[in-house]
Design a protein around this motif. Structure first.
Motif, PDB file in Angstrom:
ATOM      1  N   ALA A  42      14.039 102.576  15.622  1.00  0.00           N
ATOM      2  CA  ALA A  42      12.576 102.633  15.583  1.00  0.00           C
ATOM      3  C   ALA A  42      11.972 101.565  16.496  1.00  0.00           C
ATOM      4  N   ARG A  43      12.536 100.358  16.482  1.00  0.00           N
ATOM      5  CA  ARG A  43      12.035  99.282  17.343  1.00  0.00           C
ATOM      6  C   ARG A  43      12.264  99.610  18.815  1.00  0.00           C
ATOM      7  N   GLN A  44      13.424 100.177  19.130  1.00  0.00           N
ATOM      8  CA  GLN A  44      13.700 100.561  20.515  1.00  0.00           C
ATOM      9  C   GLN A  44      12.746 101.661  20.978  1.00  0.00           C
ATOM     10  N   GLN A  45      12.427 102.595  20.101  1.00  0.00           N
ATOM     11  CA  GLN A  45      11.496 103.658  20.477  1.00  0.00           C
ATOM     12  C   GLN A  45      10.112 103.089  20.748  1.00  0.00           C
ATOM     13  N   GLU A  46       9.681 102.100  19.957  1.00  0.00           N
ATOM     14  CA  GLU A  46       8.394 101.449  20.213  1.00  0.00           C
ATOM     15  C   GLU A  46       8.400 100.769  21.577  1.00  0.00           C
ATOM     16  N   GLN A  47       9.515 100.102  21.913  1.00  0.00           N
ATOM     17  CA  GLN A  47       9.616  99.442  23.208  1.00  0.00           C
ATOM     18  C   GLN A  47       9.611 100.460  24.347  1.00  0.00           C
ATOM     19  N   ILE A  48      10.291 101.565  24.168  1.00  0.00           N
ATOM     20  CA  ILE A  48      10.314 102.616  25.190  1.00  0.00           C
ATOM     21  C   ILE A  48       8.911 103.163  25.402  1.00  0.00           C
ATOM     22  N   ASP A  49       8.198 103.430  24.310  1.00  0.00           N
ATOM     23  CA  ASP A  49       6.833 103.943  24.428  1.00  0.00           C
ATOM     24  C   ASP A  49       5.935 102.957  25.162  1.00  0.00           C
ATOM     25  N   LEU A  50       6.063 101.663  24.846  1.00  0.00           N
ATOM     26  CA  LEU A  50       5.265 100.638  25.519  1.00  0.00           C
ATOM     27  C   LEU A  50       5.583 100.602  27.010  1.00  0.00           C
ATOM     28  N   LEU A  51       6.860 100.642  27.353  1.00  0.00           N
ATOM     29  CA  LEU A  51       7.249 100.602  28.757  1.00  0.00           C
ATOM     30  C   LEU A  51       6.768 101.840  29.511  1.00  0.00           C
ATOM     31  N   LEU A  52       6.813 102.991  28.865  1.00  0.00           N
ATOM     32  CA  LEU A  52       6.299 104.203  29.515  1.00  0.00           C
ATOM     33  C   LEU A  52       4.806 104.103  29.782  1.00  0.00           C
ATOM     34  N   ARG A  53       4.060 103.530  28.832  1.00  0.00           N
ATOM     35  CA  ARG A  53       2.621 103.346  29.050  1.00  0.00           C
ATOM     36  C   ARG A  53       2.374 102.372  30.194  1.00  0.00           C
ATOM     37  N   GLU A  54       3.160 101.292  30.256  1.00  0.00           N
ATOM     38  CA  GLU A  54       2.981 100.311  31.335  1.00  0.00           C
ATOM     39  C   GLU A  54       3.315 100.913  32.691  1.00  0.00           C
ATOM     40  N   VAL A  55       4.379 101.691  32.783  1.00  0.00           N
ATOM     41  CA  VAL A  55       4.744 102.325  34.048  1.00  0.00           C
ATOM     42  C   VAL A  55       3.653 103.305  34.474  1.00  0.00           C
ATOM     43  N   SER A  56       3.142 104.047  33.514  1.00  0.00           N
ATOM     44  CA  SER A  56       2.066 104.998  33.823  1.00  0.00           C
ATOM     45  C   SER A  56       0.827 104.267  34.329  1.00  0.00           C
ATOM     46  N   GLN A  57       0.503 103.155  33.695  1.00  0.00           N
ATOM     47  CA  GLN A  57      -0.663 102.368  34.115  1.00  0.00           C
ATOM     48  C   GLN A  57      -0.444 101.793  35.517  1.00  0.00           C
ATOM     49  N   LEU A  58       0.741 101.306  35.795  1.00  0.00           N
ATOM     50  CA  LEU A  58       1.040 100.769  37.129  1.00  0.00           C
ATOM     51  C   LEU A  58       0.976 101.857  38.195  1.00  0.00           C
ATOM     52  N   ARG A  59       1.430 103.035  37.871  1.00  0.00           N
ATOM     53  CA  ARG A  59       1.351 104.141  38.825  1.00  0.00           C
ATOM     54  C   ARG A  59      -0.100 104.498  39.112  1.00  0.00           C
ATOM     55  N   ARG A  60      -0.916 104.496  38.057  1.00  0.00           N
ATOM     56  CA  ARG A  60      -2.337 104.793  38.269  1.00  0.00           C
ATOM     57  C   ARG A  60      -2.988 103.720  39.119  1.00  0.00           C
ATOM     58  N   GLN A  61      -2.650 102.465  38.886  1.00  0.00           N
ATOM     59  CA  GLN A  61      -3.221 101.370  39.685  1.00  0.00           C
ATOM     60  C   GLN A  61      -2.797 101.504  41.139  1.00  0.00           C
ATOM     61  N   GLY A  62      -1.555 101.875  41.379  1.00  0.00           N
ATOM     62  CA  GLY A  62      -1.074 102.045  42.746  1.00  0.00           C
ATOM     63  C   GLY A  62      -1.750 103.211  43.426  1.00  0.00           C
ATOM     64  N   ALA A  63      -2.005 104.268  42.699  1.00  0.00           N
ATOM     65  CA  ALA A  63      -2.677 105.436  43.280  1.00  0.00           C
ATOM     66  C   ALA A  63      -4.147 105.138  43.535  1.00  0.00           C
ATOM     67  N   ASP A  64      -4.781 104.359  42.677  1.00  0.00           N
ATOM     68  CA  ASP A  64      -6.194 104.022  42.841  1.00  0.00           C
ATOM     69  C   ASP A  64      -6.426 103.100  44.031  1.00  0.00           C
ATOM     70  N   SER A  65      -5.470 102.235  44.311  1.00  0.00           N
ATOM     71  CA  SER A  65      -5.670 101.277  45.403  1.00  0.00           C
ATOM     72  C   SER A  65      -5.507 101.941  46.767  1.00  0.00           C
ATOM     73  N   GLY A  66      -4.857 103.087  46.825  1.00  0.00           N
ATOM     74  CA  GLY A  66      -4.703 103.798  48.086  1.00  0.00           C
ATOM     75  C   GLY A  66      -3.641 103.204  48.982  1.00  0.00           C
ATOM     76  N   SER A  67      -2.983 102.169  48.556  1.00  0.00           N
ATOM     77  CA  SER A  67      -1.936 101.567  49.368  1.00  0.00           C
ATOM     78  C   SER A  67      -0.606 102.254  49.067  1.00  0.00           C
ATOM     79  N   PRO A  68       0.299 102.201  50.019  1.00  0.00           N
ATOM     80  CA  PRO A  68       1.601 102.813  49.771  1.00  0.00           C
ATOM     81  C   PRO A  68       2.311 102.099  48.626  1.00  0.00           C
ATOM     82  N   GLY A  69       3.192 102.802  47.968  1.00  0.00           N
ATOM     83  CA  GLY A  69       3.883 102.241  46.814  1.00  0.00           C
ATOM     84  C   GLY A  69       4.797 101.089  47.166  1.00  0.00           C
ATOM     85  N   PHE A  70       5.399 101.100  48.353  1.00  0.00           N
ATOM     86  CA  PHE A  70       6.323 100.045  48.733  1.00  0.00           C
ATOM     87  C   PHE A  70       5.843  99.375  50.004  1.00  0.00           C
ATOM     88  N   ARG A  71       5.736  98.056  49.947  1.00  0.00           N
ATOM     89  CA  ARG A  71       5.375  97.283  51.141  1.00  0.00           C
ATOM     90  C   ARG A  71       6.445  96.252  51.383  1.00  0.00           C
TER      91      ARG A  71
END
Length: 81
Positions: A42-71
């Motif tokens: 159960a604790r690992q699933q909570e951590q996985i869910d948190l990490l998935l939300r963070e990755v999703s948020q980072l992807r949105r931030q990268g897409a919003d900035s218009g810059s390429p993903g890797f510099r």
């Protein structure tokens, strides 16, 4: 004369009681282990869910900035130029 109708002898009854006690102890340990593993999963699933939300948020931030993903830092000029 049938042996099934005779009462169990004292050593056999004690042996069965000891075996039953051992099985109860093993079942108790198995229940405790199951509870522990359930908590860990159960604790690992909570951590996985948190990490998935963070990755999703980072992807949105990268897409919003218009810059390429890797510099590559070598492509950027240092501040003193």
């Amino acid at each position: 004369m049938s042996t099934a109708s005779t009462p169990p002898s004292a050593p056999t009854a004690l042996h069965l009681e000891d075996r039953l006690t051992e099985l109860e102890i093993k079942a108790s340990y198995a229940d405790d282990l199951l509870d522990t593993l359930n908590t860990v999963v159960a604790r690992q699933q909570e951590q996985i869910d948190l990490l998935l939300r963070e990755v999703s948020q980072l992807r949105r931030q990268g897409a919003d900035s218009g810059s390429p993903g890797f510099r590559n830092p070598r492509d950027e000029l240092p501040p003193h130029y």
